[in-house]
Design a protein around this motif. Structure first.
Motif, PDB file in Angstrom:
ATOM      1  N   GLU A  10       0.841  -1.207   0.000  1.00 55.45           N
ATOM      2  CA  GLU A  10       0.000   0.000   0.000  1.00 55.45           C
ATOM      3  C   GLU A  10       0.876   1.257   0.000  1.00 55.45           C
ATOM      4  N   LEU A  11       1.995   1.225   0.733  1.00 58.86           N
ATOM      5  CA  LEU A  11       2.906   2.370   0.733  1.00 58.86           C
ATOM      6  C   LEU A  11       3.520   2.577  -0.651  1.00 58.86           C
ATOM      7  N   SER A  16       3.675   5.591  -5.847  1.00 59.45           N
ATOM      8  CA  SER A  16       3.802   5.279  -7.269  1.00 59.45           C
ATOM      9  C   SER A  16       3.337   6.432  -8.168  1.00 59.45           C
ATOM     10  N   ARG A  17       4.015   6.603  -9.291  1.00 61.54           N
ATOM     11  CA  ARG A  17       3.578   7.560 -10.307  1.00 61.54           C
ATOM     12  C   ARG A  17       2.392   6.995 -11.097  1.00 61.54           C
ATOM     13  N   GLU A  60      13.212  -3.407  -5.702  1.00 56.90           N
ATOM     14  CA  GLU A  60      13.496  -4.438  -4.692  1.00 56.90           C
ATOM     15  C   GLU A  60      12.315  -4.700  -3.748  1.00 56.90           C
ATOM     16  N   PRO A  61      11.575  -3.653  -3.286  1.00 59.62           N
ATOM     17  CA  PRO A  61      10.412  -3.945  -2.435  1.00 59.62           C
ATOM     18  C   PRO A  61       9.374  -4.823  -3.136  1.00 59.62           C
ATOM     19  N   ILE A  62       9.183  -4.619  -4.445  1.00 54.42           N
ATOM     20  CA  ILE A  62       8.256  -5.450  -5.200  1.00 54.42           C
ATOM     21  C   ILE A  62       8.722  -6.911  -5.166  1.00 54.42           C
ATOM     22  N   ALA A  73      -1.351  -8.539  -0.735  1.00 62.07           N
ATOM     23  CA  ALA A  73      -0.808  -7.586  -1.688  1.00 62.07           C
ATOM     24  C   ALA A  73      -1.127  -8.005  -3.117  1.00 62.07           C
ATOM     25  N   ILE A  74      -1.050  -9.311  -3.388  1.00 59.44           N
ATOM     26  CA  ILE A  74      -1.343  -9.810  -4.733  1.00 59.44           C
ATOM     27  C   ILE A  74      -2.801  -9.550  -5.094  1.00 59.44           C
TER      28      ILE A  74
END
Length: 283
Positions: A10-11, A16-17, A60-62, A73-74
């Motif tokens: 969520e963060l 995100s753009r 990397e967080p993804i 999250a998925i």
């Protein structure tokens, strides 16, 4: 009032753009992570794809979220993607998903379900997705094996038995060749010793040489090799070897293992019986 806590994904969406691109990247990473791990080659593939996405944050967080198989999250990523593209608009994304799923040459069982889920989520019919898959992968999108079906495990068991049978046949062939080679070497060594002791000897040695038994013929050697015996074996040794091998290879012992195993055992048993009959008559 308690402060709302956001999940890591969520963060990322908040930073995100383009939220749909961030969601798409997570779903692509999920496809790669569904194999059980993310190899270096998988990370490179995802990094190359990410260059065309308008996410504006680190990759990397993804990768970490996908590696953890974070279903919450998925699911959120799927909902974001569903709002952004549907039907033919989803074709470019699904082509990327298919390319990642077949990158190693073989489509894993988990990938079957993920691909079907994403196609259904984005409003692409099974027939349309099958055509997309054939265009990208160059082969048909076949139904995956179903472990819940009895036939699935029966096929697995037949394959296992065939492999075991082939291994046993190879081992028997190697053992047979080894016995025949050993028997031939012993026979050749005996011949050479006999020739050396007979040349230039006395009349008594000549008489002794002339009374020795001739070497066994090819058929005798083959029969002895089948029974695992050396040249010169006695009738008692022949009987013992036959009884032991007949009990070991009798077709009745393989009845529960299927017709193929019974047929192979029957052929081996016939060879053993013929070798025994011949040796008993010859001796």
């Amino acid at each position: 009032m308690p402060i709302a806590r956001f999940s890591p994904f969520e963060l990322l969406l908040l930073k995100s753009r383009n939220q749909a691109d961030t969601a798409g990247l997570l779903l692509l990473a999920w496809v790669l992570a569904s194999k059980g791990h993310l190899a270096d080659a998988d990370r490179r593939r995802l990094t190359e794809l990410a260059r065309d996405f308008r996410h504006g944050h680190e990759l990397e967080p993804i990768i970490e979220i996908a590696a953890q198989q974070d279903l919450g999250a998925i699911q959120l990523a799927a909902e974001v993607m569903q709002k952004d593209c549907c039907g033919e608009q989803a074709y470019p994304f699904l082509r990327q998903v298919i390319a990642l799923a077949v990158a190693d040459g073989k489509l894993a069982s988990a990938h079957h379900h993920i691909l079907r889920f994403l196609a259904d989520l984005l409003g692409v019919s099974p027939s349309e997705f099958a055509q997309l898959f054939a265009e990208v992968a160059g082969k048909e999108f076949a139904n995956p094996d179903d472990p819940s079906r009895t036939g699935y495990w029966q096929a697995k068991e037949r394959h296992r038995q065939q492999q075991e049978h082939q291994q046993q046949e190879r081992q028997r062939s190697q053992d047979r060749h080894s016995r025949e080679r050993h028997s031939h070497e012993r026979y050749s060594s005996g011949q050479q010793h006999h020739q050396r002791s007979g040349t230039g000897g006395s009349q008594r040695q000549h008489r002794h040489h002339s009374t020795q038994e001739p070497p066994p013929g090819d058929r005798t050697r083959r029969a002895l090799a089948i029974l695992g015996l050396e040249p010169g074996a006695s009738r008692s040794e022949i009987r013992k070897a036959y009884r032991r091998l007949a009990q070991l290879h009798h077709p009745d012992r393989f009845f529960a293992e299927g017709e193929a195993m019974v047929a192979n055992a029957s052929m081996r048993f016939q060879k053993i019986k013929k070798a025994y009959d011949y040796l008993m008559q010859a001796s």
